[in-house]
Design a protein around this motif. Structure first.
Motif, PDB file in Angstrom:
ATOM      1  N   ASN A 509       0.833  -1.221   0.000  1.00 37.09           N
ATOM      2  CA  ASN A 509       0.000   0.000   0.000  1.00 37.09           C
ATOM      3  C   ASN A 509       0.858   1.257   0.000  1.00 37.09           C
ATOM      4  O   ASN A 509       2.063   1.217   0.298  1.00 37.09           O
ATOM      5  CB  ASN A 509      -0.953  -0.005   1.201  1.00 37.09           C
ATOM      6  CG  ASN A 509      -0.205   0.042   2.522  1.00 37.09           C
ATOM      7  OD1 ASN A 509       0.379   1.070   2.878  1.00 37.09           O
ATOM      8  ND2 ASN A 509      -0.207  -1.073   3.267  1.00 37.09           N
ATOM      9  N   SER A 510       0.238   2.374  -0.337  1.00 35.33           N
ATOM     10  CA  SER A 510       0.966   3.626  -0.565  1.00 35.33           C
ATOM     11  C   SER A 510       1.772   4.073   0.647  1.00 35.33           C
ATOM     12  O   SER A 510       2.933   4.471   0.528  1.00 35.33           O
ATOM     13  CB  SER A 510      -0.013   4.733  -0.965  1.00 35.33           C
ATOM     14  OG  SER A 510      -0.661   4.390  -2.154  1.00 35.33           O
ATOM     15  N   LYS A 511       1.148   4.002   1.830  1.00 35.56           N
ATOM     16  CA  LYS A 511       1.843   4.470   3.032  1.00 35.56           C
ATOM     17  C   LYS A 511       3.044   3.570   3.339  1.00 35.56           C
ATOM     18  O   LYS A 511       4.141   4.054   3.615  1.00 35.56           O
ATOM     19  CB  LYS A 511       0.868   4.501   4.213  1.00 35.56           C
ATOM     20  CG  LYS A 511       1.492   5.048   5.493  1.00 35.56           C
ATOM     21  CD  LYS A 511       0.462   5.116   6.617  1.00 35.56           C
ATOM     22  CE  LYS A 511       1.117   5.664   7.900  1.00 35.56           C
ATOM     23  NZ  LYS A 511       0.145   5.701   9.022  1.00 35.56           N
ATOM     24  N   ASP A 512       2.809   2.271   3.284  1.00 38.45           N
ATOM     25  CA  ASP A 512       3.877   1.307   3.552  1.00 38.45           C
ATOM     26  C   ASP A 512       4.990   1.447   2.516  1.00 38.45           C
ATOM     27  O   ASP A 512       6.177   1.361   2.822  1.00 38.45           O
ATOM     28  CB  ASP A 512       3.288  -0.110   3.518  1.00 38.45           C
ATOM     29  CG  ASP A 512       4.222  -1.128   4.162  1.00 38.45           C
ATOM     30  OD1 ASP A 512       4.982  -0.745   5.053  1.00 38.45           O
ATOM     31  OD2 ASP A 512       4.174  -2.304   3.762  1.00 38.45           O
ATOM     32  N   ASP A 537       6.295   8.558  -6.385  1.00 42.39           N
ATOM     33  CA  ASP A 537       6.123   8.974  -4.990  1.00 42.39           C
ATOM     34  C   ASP A 537       7.019  10.185  -4.694  1.00 42.39           C
ATOM     35  O   ASP A 537       8.197  10.051  -4.379  1.00 42.39           O
ATOM     36  CB  ASP A 537       6.473   7.802  -4.068  1.00 42.39           C
ATOM     37  CG  ASP A 537       6.188   8.116  -2.603  1.00 42.39           C
ATOM     38  OD1 ASP A 537       5.712   9.235  -2.318  1.00 42.39           O
ATOM     39  OD2 ASP A 537       6.447   7.245  -1.753  1.00 42.39           O
ATOM     40  N   SER A 539       7.085  11.985  -2.211  1.00 46.03           N
ATOM     41  CA  SER A 539       7.503  12.101  -0.805  1.00 46.03           C
ATOM     42  C   SER A 539       8.963  11.689  -0.625  1.00 46.03           C
ATOM     43  O   SER A 539       9.621  12.105   0.326  1.00 46.03           O
ATOM     44  CB  SER A 539       6.595  11.249   0.092  1.00 46.03           C
ATOM     45  OG  SER A 539       6.800   9.862  -0.137  1.00 46.03           O
TER      46      SER A 539
END
Length: 590
Positions: A509-512, A537, A539
């Motif tokens: 998933n995106s956060k992980d 990404d 970030s």
């Protein structure tokens, strides 16, 4: 070197086609003469039937002329096949330079998803660099070229370049070599033949050598004695059947030797000519000279040694002629004689022949590299240096893209730097990564690269751009990707590598993914690695502020008048424009 290679190929094709036309006329003339001589000889024999001496003279002279014409015809047929082969070589080059090459060998058999980089950068397969560049004429040459592309060897690049540059200028010699190599349809691989020769154990007893010599002397003597009436013909008949008995006593062994050695016949007929071409050519590049010396180290030239074996095998093959099979074996122990010659040759050269095979394979492979250099006069040989920059390139591009459509980029990356490249979908990130990867592979094997100018500090390459799940190994996509990243981490512990990653940790998933990707890039940076990671990404781009050796670059996309535009240009900074939503709406998916 020729400024316009396609013009050279067109001119060469035209010249060769004119030569072929003249040769076909010669062949027609020879065929006509053969018919005239044959029927004239038959007519002469019939006309002078009553005069034995005249008939003999007519028959001998007529069939002698016919045999000469047959030999000339055979030689011209070989020349014809060679010309056709060269014409096809030039046709292929014209097609490839016009962008048509997907009918060539794709090298699918060399695809390896576990290799350091080959599966990620379209090195093999349809539309691959191998398919585009490979011109090897032998199976062993194709394997050697594939090995060269994947061996990740950064040694002696300057010497590799010198060999490529020298051979590139010997364009007609290269075509002649390739035409000979491709002329004979070799059914058995050189490797299988080498294995047979290297592992060969003698089958015939040593006493047969002397026996054959004595038997032939007695046979000739008996034939002479019968001819002059010194002894009755019945003695020769008894000797005749004794010879058949001796030949039959060794038939199982001679058959085995004939069947096994016969597999090498076409290969040696082809290879002795290739060795001869290498021997008589003049070279100055160290690598080429070293290989040339390897086939000149014996007292006898390698080409003559191979030619001798080819003739032995041709002679042995005459056993299929009924006259040779009966008379030859009865009076001259033909099969035993030739089987002994085969064994003697193998015994003498079985530990040398492998190196000579390798020399032929080497030149077959080097001709492919030289052909690529000749075909791309606008590409440049990298200047090899120990500068701080790993790559310092002006107008670096992808070698398989059409020059008129290709967008090139200036690119400089220093040792131990890590670039994070962001960008919209289809903006050029993946193409750029493959351009850099192929540039390094090409530079490492001595090829010119698609750039206006480049300085290169040699380094091995490792990538992770195209991970897939494995049903056979019961692996998920994510686990396969983790294994690949672990492979990279293990390798960079002991050696320096240039690392290229495309959108890592896609299987979570995106956060992980954001947290894991950040930690992984930090690890790479702390290991003093060099490389590039492409990602959506943004970030990850904050790492530029935390690590002095991490820099952000991007490929942009602009939406003008409800149309998407790309300039495919690498820029410093972070991508601000993503296009997934726009494309979904544009294609009426949402």
């Amino acid at each position: 070197m020729t400024a316009d290679p396609i013009q050279f190929y067109r001119q060469e094709k035209s010249i060769l086609e004119a030569e072929l036309s003249k040769l076909k006329k010669k062949l027609y003339t020879i065929s006509t003469l053969r018919l005239i001589v044959f029927f004239s000889t038959i007519a002469g024999i019939y006309f002078f039937m009553s005069n034995g001496l005249t008939v003999s003279i007519v028959a001998v002279v007529g069939f002698a002329i016919f045999a000469v014409l047959l030999f000339i015809n055979s030689k011209l047929q070989t020349e014809k096949q060679l010309l056709i082969s060269k014409i096809n070589i030039n046709k292929t080059e014209i097609s490839v330079l016009n962008g048509e090459f997907k009918n060539l060998n794709s090298g699918n058999e060399f695809v390896d998803p576990h290799h350091y980089y080959s599966n990620d950068i379209d090195l093999f397969g349809v539309g691959s660099f191998f398919q585009y560049s490979n011109r090897t004429a032998t199976k062993e040459g194709a394997l050697a070229y594939a090995t060269l592309l994947t061996e990740n060897n950064i040694d002696q690049i300057g010497e590799k370049q010198n060999a490529v540059i020298e051979l590139a200028d010997k364009k007609k010699w290269r075509q002649h070599f390739t035409a000979i190599a491709g002329l004979v349809n070799v059914r058995f691989s050189a490797q299988s033949i080498l294995k047979y020769i290297k592992n060969y154990q003698r089958m015939l007893p040593n006493y047969l050598k002397g026996l054959v010599t004595v038997f032939i002397i007695i046979s000739v003597s008996l034939i002479g004695a019968v001819s002059f009436g010194f002894i009755p013909f019945s003695i020769l008949v008894i000797w005749f059947f004794l010879g058949l008995f001796l030949s039959a006593s060794q038939l199982k062994k001679t058959n085995a030797i004939y069947n096994a050695s016969g597999k090498a016949k076409e290969t040696f007929k082809q290879y002795y000519q290739l060795l001869e071409e290498i021997e008589k050519q003049s070279f100055t590049a160290k690598n080429l000279l070293d290989k040339q010396l390897e086939i000149q180290s014996e007292k006898e030239k390698a080409s003559l040694v191979f030619q001798k074996f080819s003739r032995i095998l041709d002679s042995f093959d005459q056993r299929n002629n009924i006259i040779i099979a009966v008379v030859g074996n009865a009076l001259f122990l033909w099969d035993i004689q030739n089987a002994l010659k085969v064994e003697k040759w193998i015994s003498k050269y079985q530990h040398t022949v492998e190196n000579w095979f390798k020399v032929i394979t080497y030149f077959d492979t080097q001709n492919t590299l030289a052909n690529f250099y000749f075909n791309h006069p606008t590409f440049v040989m990298p200047t090899i240096s120990n500068d701080v920059s790993i790559i310092n390139a002006v107008q670096l591009g992808h070698p398989l893209l059409n020059e008129d459509k290709r967008i090139d980029n200036d690119f400089v990356i220093d040792k131990e730097q890590f670039f994070i490249v962001t960008g919209a979908n289809m903006a050029g990130k993946s193409t750029f990564l493959r351009s850099v990867s192929l540039t390094m592979v090409m530079a490492n094997i001595g090829l010119p690269v698609c750039a206006k100018k480049i300085t290169y500090n040699p380094i091995k390459l490792i990538t992770s751009m195209r991970t897939s799940d494995s049903l056979a190994d019961d692996e998920s996509y994510f686990y396969s990707e983790l294994k690949r990243l672990k492979f990279i981490v293990d390798k960079i512990e002991t050696e320096d590598y240039f690392i290229i990653l495309d959108e890592i940790l896609k299987g979570t998933n995106s956060k992980d993914k954001a947290i894991g990707s950040k930690k992984f890039v930090e690890k790479l940076s702390n290991s003093n690695s060099t490389g590039i990671i492409a990602t959506h990404d943004v970030s990850l781009c904050v790492l530029e502020d935390e690590f002095k050796d991490i820099e952000n670059y991007f490929f942009d996309a602009q939406i003008n008048q409800d149309e998407l535009h790309f300039d495919y240009t690498l820029k410093k900074g972070i991508c601000k424009n993503m296009n997934a939503s726009f494309l979904l709406k544009k294609m009426e998916i949402i």
